[in-house]
Enzyme design. Structure first.
Site, PDB file in Angstrom:
ATOM      1  CG  ASP A  15      -1.795  -1.239   1.310  1.00  0.00           C
ATOM      2  OD1 ASP A  15      -1.960  -1.775   2.427  1.00  0.00           O
ATOM      3  OD2 ASP A  15      -2.270  -1.708   0.268  1.00  0.00           O
ATOM      4  CD  GLU A 176      -9.340  -2.435  -2.028  1.00  0.00           C
ATOM      5  OE1 GLU A 176      -9.987  -2.582  -0.974  1.00  0.00           O
ATOM      6  OE2 GLU A 176      -8.700  -3.376  -2.524  1.00  0.00           O
TER       7      GLU A 176
HETATM    8  C1  6LW Z   1      -5.745  -1.897   2.001  1.00  0.00           C
HETATM    9  C2  6LW Z   1      -6.737  -1.998   0.885  1.00  0.00           C
HETATM   10  C3  6LW Z   1      -6.626  -3.448   0.557  1.00  0.00           C
HETATM   11  O1  6LW Z   1      -6.046  -0.880   2.900  1.00  0.00           O
HETATM   12  O2  6LW Z   1      -6.079  -4.137   1.558  1.00  0.00           O
HETATM   13  O3  6LW Z   1      -7.048  -5.295  -0.671  1.00  0.00           O
HETATM   14  C4  6LW Z   1      -5.883  -3.264   2.640  1.00  0.00           C
HETATM   15  N1  6LW Z   1      -7.004  -3.955  -0.503  1.00  0.00           N
HETATM   16  O4  6LW Z   1      -6.432  -1.175  -0.218  1.00  0.00           O
HETATM   17  C5  6LW Z   1      -4.688  -3.681   3.412  1.00  0.00           C
HETATM   18  O5  6LW Z   1      -3.554  -3.734   2.570  1.00  0.00           O
END
Ligand code: 6LW
Length: 511
Positions: A15, A176
């Site tokens: 991330d 996300e």
């Molecule tokens: C992160 C989100 C995700 O905050 O996993 O799968 C979380 N996507 O973007 C943790 O890495």
């Protein structure tokens, strides 16, 4: 043009978010149940990165007691505005979304400013009119996940506008990791879709208004390795963009490297990769290599790179404070750790590695074929006590090689915790007068069988003797009990004894 090797930050560094101040680049990562939280790196050339500290260094900023594996701190965003650095992130185990600020990125960082918004992956955008916008995951009135936006007072955390779903993405699951940018009169909203596994991808939309409506890039996804079955680099997504002083654009993203045995498994966690980006005449971005991340890439780096640093790590514990690479599980009891004068002394209580607050500290495993070696001395090992090395993925997945005191005798033992099963799998009786041994855990390929295992060894006399070996699959993300997001640490630990550790070495075993 310079050439670099991906990942640019190796081992568990998921991330990524990046910002530039003048000719300096800063990059932060999620950190989950580990402490201190949100590591921050610095670079001048986008390829060689130095860990300069962490944003969350106090329990008041980062309460992790009882935090489950891969809970805690999720994705952060780093931005710089008017002389102040901002990092916004989520503690999914306590409090939710918050931001911290600092004038010096190496810290100290402020106490949290909490934001009354559900969801994860918060980001900040500072507009030309001094308004600041928050974007992150959120749900609409029907519970459908999208990217929510609103105006935010970054001093108080107060929400200054209505909350609006800016997009549901381009159709991939789990929209996300959003970030807002402004170019040539357009607001660009870039986000991750598809989930952080093998369907991961990055998409981008734009609008003349921050509130939308947003139009989708005609060649979305702009980044994904999902169609690159034979590429060792997979799961690319969760990206952030940055422009350099020469006007060239760059993208950092997370990715995983498949095991050297070719299995679609990964033990090093999600790592950070770099690619270049160009904007076409229609005002849409194109990531290099047709939007894929390759092990070797080239581009007009802001500072030419002649060789990419690949630093192994060693520590002789002469400093009175631990090197920032050392990481604890949840909030440590600092009085249990003493360093300086050439040794790291752990005062282990009864907490074991599967408990909430073990006496453990580790550094990330950064290469597949890599070993950790340390000398451990422990005198009072007569009751059920242990001290040694661990290849630690989480409290539920770790392999340990250690000095064991049992019934008045002293052993070198190996135990494995894989999900709900934990067992001692090997023991070698040591002479009663032997108080100090050199232990090694080495992840390596078996040239004959092609197996990729962790080997557990003790140095007896002038050579290392194998005590046991275990498949790396037991420490891979795909082999854990729940959805997890981290990677393997090599660390030292002590249970129910005082143990002294000297000459810690993390070494990449070059074939
Ligand atoms: C992160 C989100 C995700 O905050 O996993 O799968 C979380 N996507 O973007 C943790 O890495």
């Amino acid at each position: 043009m310079s050439v670099w090797e991906n990942p640019i930050i190796r081992g568990y560094h998921p991330d990524p978010s990046i910002c530039r101040v003048g000719e300096d680049y800063y990059l932060v990562h999620s950190s989950f149940e580990f402490f201190p939280g949100v590591p921050i790196y610095h670079s001048k050339n986008l390829v060689d990165w130095e860990l300069i500290g962490h944003c969350l260094t106090r329990k008041g900023q980062l309460p992790l007691t009882g935090c489950r594996p891969s809970a805690g701190i999720y994705a952060p965003t780093i931005r710089y505005h008017d002389g102040l650095f901002y990092v916004i992130t989520t503690n999914v185990s306590g409090g939710g979304n918050f931001l911290v600020t600092a004038s010096d990125p190496a810290g100290e960082w402020s106490d949290p400013v909490w934001i009354d918004q559900e969801g994860i992956d918060p980001s900040l955008f500072f507009d030309d009119d001094q308004k600041v916008y928050y974007c992150g995951t959120g749900e609409d009135a029907n519970g459908k996940q999208g990217i929510v936006g609103f105006e935010l007072d970054v001093k108080t955390g107060r929400i200054l506008s209505k909350k609006k779903i800016l997009t549901y993405g381009s159709g991939g699951r789990f929209p996300e990791g959003p970030h807002l940018y402004k170019l040539n009169g357009y607001y660009y909203l870039m986000l991750a879709e598809g989930g952080t596994e093998y369907g991961h991808m990055e998409t981008i939309l734009r609008s003349r208004s921050v509130w939308g409506p947003y139009e989708s890039c005609p060649h979305n996804p702009i980044l994904s390795n999902r169609d690159e079955m034979y590429n060792n680099i997979q799961c690319t997504g969760h990206a952030d963009l940055c422009e350099d002083p020469q006007g060239n654009w760059w993208m950092v993203c997370l990715a995983v490297r498949k095991l050297p045995s070719g299995q679609m498994l990964h033990n090093l966690g999600r790592e950070t990769c770099l690619t270049s980006v160009i904007w076409d005449d229609a005002g849409w971005p194109h990531a290099a290599m047709n939007g894929t991340i390759q092990p070797k890439m080239e581009g007009p780096l802001p500072v030419a790179v002649s060789f990419q640093q690949t630093a192994d790590f060693c520590d002789s514990f002469t400093q009175t404070t631990l090197h920032p690479e050392w990481t604890f599980v949840r909030n440590p009891v600092f009085s249990r750790y003493e360093t300086g004068s050439g040794a790291l002394v752990l005062h282990g209580n009864c907490a074991d590695l599967s408990d909430d607050t073990p006496t453990f500290v580790g550094v990330r495993q950064t290469e597949f074929v890599q070993s950790a070696t340390v000398t451990v001395s422990a005198c009072d090992l007569l009751r059920a006590s242990k001290a040694g090395l661990s290849a630690f993925y989480s409290a539920e997945n770790h392999y340990d090689c250690y000095l064991l005191g049992e019934n008045g005798h002293r052993y070198v033992a190996v135990s494995r915790r894989v999900m709900d099963n934990e067992s001692v799998t090997a023991k070698i009786l040591l002479p009663d007068d032997l108080f100090s041994v050199i232990l090694r855990i080495a992840a390596r390929m078996d040239a004959k069988s092609g197996a990729y295992d962790y080997w557990f060894e003790v140095k007896l006399g002038d050579r290392f003797v194998a005590v046991d070996r275990a498949t790396a699959a037991g420490l891979c993300t795909e082999g854990t009990k729940t959805m997890t997001f981290t990677g393997v640490f090599y660390g030292v630990f002590a249970v129910s004894c005082d143990a002294s550790f000297t000459d810690f070495r993390l070494e990449t075993e070059r074939s």
